[in-house]
Design a protein around this motif. Structure first.
Motif, PDB file in Angstrom:
ATOM      1  N   UNK A 110      28.368   0.832  39.551  1.00 47.59           N
ATOM      2  CA  UNK A 110      27.363   1.859  39.252  1.00 47.59           C
ATOM      3  C   UNK A 110      27.920   2.886  38.280  1.00 47.59           C
ATOM      4  N   UNK A 111      27.131   3.241  37.253  1.00 46.19           N
ATOM      5  CA  UNK A 111      27.586   4.233  36.276  1.00 46.19           C
ATOM      6  C   UNK A 111      26.718   5.485  36.286  1.00 46.19           C
ATOM      7  N   UNK A 112      25.615   5.462  37.041  1.00 45.99           N
ATOM      8  CA  UNK A 112      24.761   6.642  37.170  1.00 45.99           C
ATOM      9  C   UNK A 112      23.844   6.443  38.368  1.00 45.99           C
ATOM     10  N   UNK A 113      23.294   7.557  38.844  1.00 48.58           N
ATOM     11  CA  UNK A 113      22.334   7.496  39.950  1.00 48.58           C
ATOM     12  C   UNK A 113      21.063   8.220  39.536  1.00 48.58           C
ATOM     13  N   UNK A 114      19.954   7.494  39.567  1.00 49.16           N
ATOM     14  CA  UNK A 114      18.654   8.083  39.224  1.00 49.16           C
ATOM     15  C   UNK A 114      18.010   8.662  40.479  1.00 49.16           C
ATOM     16  N   UNK A 115      17.467   9.854  40.349  1.00 49.47           N
ATOM     17  CA  UNK A 115      16.843  10.534  41.482  1.00 49.47           C
ATOM     18  C   UNK A 115      15.514  11.130  41.049  1.00 49.47           C
ATOM     19  N   UNK A 116      14.453  10.869  41.797  1.00 40.07           N
ATOM     20  CA  UNK A 116      13.200  11.621  41.669  1.00 40.07           C
ATOM     21  C   UNK A 116      12.600  11.798  43.050  1.00 40.07           C
ATOM     22  N   UNK A 117      11.356  12.251  43.122  1.00 35.84           N
ATOM     23  CA  UNK A 117      10.758  12.560  44.423  1.00 35.84           C
ATOM     24  C   UNK A 117      10.518  11.318  45.265  1.00 35.84           C
ATOM     25  N   UNK A 118      10.351  10.177  44.637  1.00 34.48           N
ATOM     26  CA  UNK A 118       9.942   8.973  45.357  1.00 34.48           C
ATOM     27  C   UNK A 118      11.059   7.960  45.591  1.00 34.48           C
ATOM     28  N   UNK A 119      12.056   7.952  44.746  1.00 34.83           N
ATOM     29  CA  UNK A 119      13.043   6.885  44.849  1.00 34.83           C
ATOM     30  C   UNK A 119      14.405   7.335  44.333  1.00 34.83           C
ATOM     31  N   UNK A 120      15.402   6.564  44.658  1.00 37.70           N
ATOM     32  CA  UNK A 120      16.752   6.806  44.163  1.00 37.70           C
ATOM     33  C   UNK A 120      17.476   5.471  44.092  1.00 37.70           C
ATOM     34  N   UNK A 121      18.180   5.237  42.990  1.00 37.13           N
ATOM     35  CA  UNK A 121      18.903   3.983  42.808  1.00 37.13           C
ATOM     36  C   UNK A 121      20.015   4.201  41.798  1.00 37.13           C
ATOM     37  N   UNK A 122      20.945   3.234  41.753  1.00 38.71           N
ATOM     38  CA  UNK A 122      22.001   3.261  40.761  1.00 38.71           C
ATOM     39  C   UNK A 122      21.566   2.494  39.511  1.00 38.71           C
ATOM     40  N   UNK A 123      22.201   2.830  38.403  1.00 38.74           N
ATOM     41  CA  UNK A 123      22.164   2.002  37.204  1.00 38.74           C
ATOM     42  C   UNK A 123      23.574   1.444  37.032  1.00 38.74           C
ATOM     43  N   UNK A 124      23.685   0.124  36.908  1.00 38.21           N
ATOM     44  CA  UNK A 124      25.019  -0.466  36.851  1.00 38.21           C
ATOM     45  C   UNK A 124      25.519  -0.604  35.416  1.00 38.21           C
ATOM     46  N   UNK A 125      26.718  -1.138  35.251  1.00 39.21           N
ATOM     47  CA  UNK A 125      27.375  -1.213  33.949  1.00 39.21           C
ATOM     48  C   UNK A 125      26.666  -2.156  32.985  1.00 39.21           C
ATOM     49  N   UNK A 126      25.759  -2.994  33.477  1.00 35.65           N
ATOM     50  CA  UNK A 126      24.982  -3.868  32.612  1.00 35.65           C
ATOM     51  C   UNK A 126      23.617  -3.281  32.279  1.00 35.65           C
ATOM     52  N   UNK A 127      23.345  -2.074  32.806  1.00 36.85           N
ATOM     53  CA  UNK A 127      22.070  -1.427  32.524  1.00 36.85           C
ATOM     54  C   UNK A 127      20.971  -1.803  33.488  1.00 36.85           C
ATOM     55  N   UNK A 128      21.302  -2.512  34.557  1.00 39.95           N
ATOM     56  CA  UNK A 128      20.306  -2.932  35.536  1.00 39.95           C
ATOM     57  C   UNK A 128      20.258  -1.957  36.714  1.00 39.95           C
ATOM     58  N   UNK A 129      19.137  -1.935  37.391  1.00 36.17           N
ATOM     59  CA  UNK A 129      19.000  -1.103  38.576  1.00 36.17           C
ATOM     60  C   UNK A 129      19.621  -1.806  39.783  1.00 36.17           C
ATOM     61  N   UNK A 130      20.224  -1.028  40.645  1.00 33.94           N
ATOM     62  CA  UNK A 130      20.776  -1.570  41.884  1.00 33.94           C
ATOM     63  C   UNK A 130      20.569  -0.558  42.996  1.00 33.94           C
ATOM     64  N   UNK A 131      20.375  -1.015  44.233  1.00 35.59           N
ATOM     65  CA  UNK A 131      20.128  -0.084  45.347  1.00 35.59           C
ATOM     66  C   UNK A 131      21.381   0.703  45.702  1.00 35.59           C
TER      67      UNK A 131
END
Length: 240
Positions: A110-131
């Motif tokens: 994981x290289x970042x974590x996205x957060x908003x009111x409804x969901x949260x997930x990681x973005x991995x080193x390939x640019x894909x979303x991961x839980x």
């Protein structure tokens, strides 16, 4: 002539013995029971998945677990099962000579974590979303705002720069994506916002920021700024 024939016969016998021993050893090796399992993780990243979880997949998928014969194992299926786990990038499964069922596992990064009111997930080193992992929270920049399927790869390219650059990784802690595509960055130690602009000319913009940072720290002016504008690649515009 007799000497030649004798040598030929000896050679044939020796080859036959070698082939017999090889076949006997291979057959005996295939019929050995799996004595134990061993899970090894590649790299130095913190564990997003435990050894116990991977072991359970190995044992459950091989049905009889440690009592199964080596020749009845479907190693390809085991590899696919482990590699399909949300936290795992790839795996290699094999049986060692001593009867150990081994799994060499490479986790996703994981290289970042996205957060908003409804969901949260990681973005991995390939640019894909991961839980998110249930056992470990990665220390990565927090991302908010307008992340879509259209801009995700561009944002991921920006995040990869932040992740691989030691200075940026240490100093940039967050990102906000505006509806118009502009990106704002947040720093760890200072109160100013960085207006990065669109995800273009990224290397040049970061080089400009590093030059500004070095000068502003050296002359002690860095604490007076409220906004650092990097949109223009030829200059850095600072607002107090």
């Amino acid at each position: 002539m007799k000497l030649l024939n004798r040598k030929n016969i000896q050679l044939v016998v020796m080859i036959g013995v070698v082939l017999f021993l090889f076949a006997f050893t291979s057959k005996r090796n295939e019929s050995r029971k799996i004595e134990k399992t061993d899970v090894q993780f590649v790299g130095e990243n913190n564990l997003l998945v435990t050894t116990e979880i991977v072991n359970k997949m190995l044992i459950d998928k091989s049905k009889q677990g440690k009592s199964i014969d080596k020749d009845k194992l479907d190693l390809n299926t085991l590899e696919k099962t482990i590699s399909n786990h949300d936290m795992i990038e790839k795996s290699e499964v094999f049986v060692s000579i001593d009867g150990t069922l081994k799994a060499v596992v490479t986790q996703r990064t994981p290289i970042a974590r996205f957060i908003d009111d409804d969901t949260s997930f990681y973005i991995d080193s390939k640019g894909d979303r991961m839980p998110l992992s249930k056992i470990y929270a990665a220390r990565v920049p927090l991302v908010s705002g307008r992340l879509t399927s259209e801009n995700q790869q561009e944002i991921a390219a920006l995040l990869k720069i932040l992740y691989t650059d030691d200075f940026l990784k240490k100093n940039i802690t967050g990102m906000r994506i505006e509806n118009n595509g502009d990106v704002f960055l947040r720093t760890r130690n200072y109160d100013y916002d960085i207006l990065f602009g669109k995800t273009i000319n990224m290397e040049a913009k970061f080089n400009n920021y590093k030059a500004f940072y070095q000068k502003a720290v050296s002359d002690s002016s860095i604490n007076y700024y409220k906004k650092i504008n990097l949109k223009f690649t030829q200059q850095v515009v600072c607002t107090k």
